[in-house]
Enzyme design. Structure first.
Site, PDB file in Angstrom:
ATOM      1  CB  SER A  92      -0.942   0.001   1.209  1.00  0.00           C
ATOM      2  OG  SER A  92      -1.800  -1.113   1.150  1.00  0.00           O
ATOM      3  CG  HIS A 123       6.157  -7.132   6.455  1.00  0.00           C
ATOM      4  ND1 HIS A 123       5.560  -6.038   7.030  1.00  0.00           N
ATOM      5  CD2 HIS A 123       5.142  -7.894   5.968  1.00  0.00           C
ATOM      6  CE1 HIS A 123       4.241  -6.133   6.900  1.00  0.00           C
ATOM      7  NE2 HIS A 123       3.981  -7.242   6.257  1.00  0.00           N
ATOM      8  CB  ALA A 173       6.358   1.700   7.676  1.00  0.00           C
ATOM      9  CG  ASP A 174       2.247  -2.543   7.565  1.00  0.00           C
ATOM     10  OD1 ASP A 174       3.350  -3.127   7.643  1.00  0.00           O
ATOM     11  OD2 ASP A 174       1.292  -2.986   6.915  1.00  0.00           O
ATOM     12  NE  ARG A 175       1.244  -7.205   9.624  1.00  0.00           N
ATOM     13  CZ  ARG A 175       0.122  -7.366  10.314  1.00  0.00           C
ATOM     14  NH1 ARG A 175       0.137  -7.272  11.636  1.00  0.00           N
ATOM     15  NH2 ARG A 175      -1.022  -7.615   9.705  1.00  0.00           N
ATOM     16  CE  LYS A 205      -4.762  -0.446   3.672  1.00  0.00           C
ATOM     17  NZ  LYS A 205      -3.425  -0.983   3.304  1.00  0.00           N
ATOM     18  CG  ASP A 248      -3.331  -0.403  -2.739  1.00  0.00           C
ATOM     19  OD1 ASP A 248      -4.121  -1.319  -3.050  1.00  0.00           O
ATOM     20  OD2 ASP A 248      -3.081  -0.111  -1.548  1.00  0.00           O
TER      21      ASP A 248
END
EC number: 5.4.2.12
Length: 563
Positions: free
Chosen positions: A85, A144, A291-293, A365, A475
């Site tokens: 994303s 990741h 980044a997200d986790r 989001k 996306d």
């Protein structure tokens, strides 16, 4: 692939498009995790009731087509790398292809620049008297983290002075096959043994499964991070082993066990003491590039005033991320690889040319249609022309329990913005295909896809009412394939005969559709760009606003032909 702003020094004023008028409302809808794949029981988009999107597809090839959303098309190293994303929205907003995520890390490692940067110099101060701790996902999934990058970082850190290294491993099973953790740990142990032969005290210190230990996101469940903190920092976990290979093999013996949800474990010495507590003076690197986790753990490692759980102790460490995980929060403050310098995004060009913009999504989001869309830039380009609205996501509720998420609320906000006629562009992200798709729950994902389709209808109806134009795209893929497959494409099954759920993104292309009563009759998709990707969307949207795109942008997807 851009490494510096190619438009630097050029004027900001956009030329008028010779055949497309200004002033028409353009609705931009990004369906998150919405790829294109053949019809299949595990293609939740196909299985869902999606009459609105089905109708758009019938306009192919003139007003519906596929574009690439992974690999080199979005700045990732190879076409085996799934999109995500963050890089997807960067590409959608930037109009150019920038080296991203894993590619940035690859370049920094290959050139050695990673060891010359401020982030590495910062953690290096701990090498003489402290331990270097590396925390991250043990995987080659490329979403990741990547195992080869960890290998290079171990080698490079030891060559640049690290004499005591501890690795805290998080097993995958989501972006790679379940059970692959055993082989990754075997390879890691071989690498660490070679370092020990060279006089470096290098060992695995702790671990656990990514969905149960450390790697939560969006503040959904801080207990996940606490379990990681207890294992990595405090050396406390319900399971203790003499080595990591024994740990992973033994924990996987449970009939219900899988890599994603392995319980936390700690490696101990002969006397039962943890071999890798994080202490004052140590250095810590989280080596995930995505980044997200990592954001939640980064907060726990960096914030002095932290209240999400009792850390018991807060060691004075030097902490750096592989990348900066949150540009808005400047978190972490130190990082080994600098983010891409994304300049002259479509958002900034349009703001400088008087285009009024509204952007909306729910929390999970929201940053994607604002921060990432704008080139990793916080805030507004022009507050008098822009409005960003965030709808709070449900907290503490799994997405497959509430698969409709906030799709309808987002659509209603977008509808109101369109009908107000206060904005020239109304931009939204509808996240169901991605967030529910990640749960692996096929039935829930089908419900989520139906909700997304209903949301799209609300937005397109509003576009119809004001005589506007719509651009609908995605996306990256996810919900269109929910089954792990063998090389022939057949679903893989577990020992009980059940199909193994695919919870990751995919390598599939994504759709883009254009339409609406404001679209000039002669507008159609070009046929000379078969390999176009997300970065081509920005020029397309600029054209629909009545502007020519800058010449350093990826080419527009549309042309105007005489009828």
């Amino acid at each position: 692939m851009a490494t510096r702003p190619p438009g630097e020094g050029k004027p900001w004023e956009l030329a008028a498009h010779p055949r497309l008028a200004k002033g028409t409302v353009v609705g931009v809808v990004v369906l998150d995790g919405w790829g294109e794949a053949p019809p299949d029981p595990f293609n939740c988009i196909h299985a869902a009731d999606t009459p609105t999107l089905d109708a758009l597809k019938k306009a192919a090839p003139a007003r519906w087509r596929l574009i690439k959303a992974h690999g080199t098309a979005v700045g990732l190293p190879t076409d085996d790398d799934m999109g995500n994303s963050e890089v997807g929205h960067n590409a959608l907003g930037a109009g150019q292809i920038y080296a991203q995520g894993a590619k940035l890390v690859d370049l920094a490692l290959a050139s050695g620049k990673i060891y010359e940067g401020e982030g590495f110099k910062y953690i290096r101060q701990s090498f003489d008297d402290g331990t270097l701790h590396l925390i991250g996902l043990l995987s080659d999934g490329g979403v990741h983290s990547r195992f080869d990058q960890l290998q290079l970082l171990l080698k490079g850190a030891s060559e640049h002075g690290a004499r005591r290294i501890r690795v805290h491993v998080l097993t995958d099973g989501r972006d790679v096959l379940d059970g692959s953790s055993v082989r990754f740990v075997e390879m890691l142990e071989e690498d660490l043994a070679r370092l020990r032969e060279k006089g470096v005290d290098a060992r695995v210190a702790s671990g656990g499964g990514r969905m149960y230990v450390t790697m939560d996101r969006y503040e959904n469940d801080w207990q996940v991070v606490k379990r990681g903190w207890d294992a990595h920092v405090l050396g406390e976990a319900p399971h203790k082993f003499k080595n990591a290979l024994e740990a992973v093999k033994k924990l996987r013996e449970d009939p219900k066990a899988n890599d994603q949800y392995l319980p936390p474990f700690v490696i101990v010495d002969e006397s039962g003491k943890p071999v890798g507590l994080i202490q004052d003076g140590d250095a810590v690197v989280t080596f995930n590039f995505r980044a997200d986790r990592m954001v939640m753990l980064a907060k726990a490692l960096e914030y002095e005033n932290f209240d999400k759980f009792d850390r018991v102790r807060f060691p004075k460490i030097r902490y750096a991320g592989m990348l900066q995980y949150d540009g808005e929060l400047k978190l972490p403050s130190q990082y080994l690889v600098a983010p891409p310098e994304i300049e002259r995004t479509s958002g900034e060009y349009l703001a400088r040319n008087g285009v009024r913009t509204y952007a909306c999504s729910e929390t999970v989001k929201f940053g994607h249609v604002t921060f990432f869309w704008n080139g990793n830039r916080s805030g507004y380009f022009n507050p008098s022309l822009e409005k960003y609205e965030e709808i709070p996501s449900d907290i503490g509720v799994p997405f497959n329990v509430q698969p409709k998420m906030k799709a309808l609320e987002i659509a209603q906000k977008a509808r109101d913005a369109i009908l107000s006629r206060k904005f020239d562009q109304v931009r939204v992200n509808i996240a169901n295909g991605d967030m529910v798709g990640h749960t692996g729950d096929t039935e829930a994902t089908i419900v989520g896809c139906k909700a997304a389709d209903e949301a799209v209808k609300i937005i397109l109806d509003a576009i119809e009412q004001v005589g506007g134009i719509f651009v609908l795209t995605a996306d990256h893929g996810n919900a269109e394939d929910m089954a792990k497959r063998d090389k022939s494409g057949k679903p893989l099954r577990d020992k009980d005969g059940k199909v193994q759920a695919l919870t990751s993104h995919t390598l599939n292309p994504v759709p883009i559709a254009i339409g609406g009563p404001g679209l000039a009759p002669g507008v159609r998709f070009r046929t000379d760009l078969p390999n176009a990707g997300l970065a081509n969307v920005a020029a397309t949207v600029m054209n629909l606003h009545g502007f020519e795109a800058p010449d350093h942008y990826e080419p527009t997807l549309i042309e105007v032909v005489d009828k």
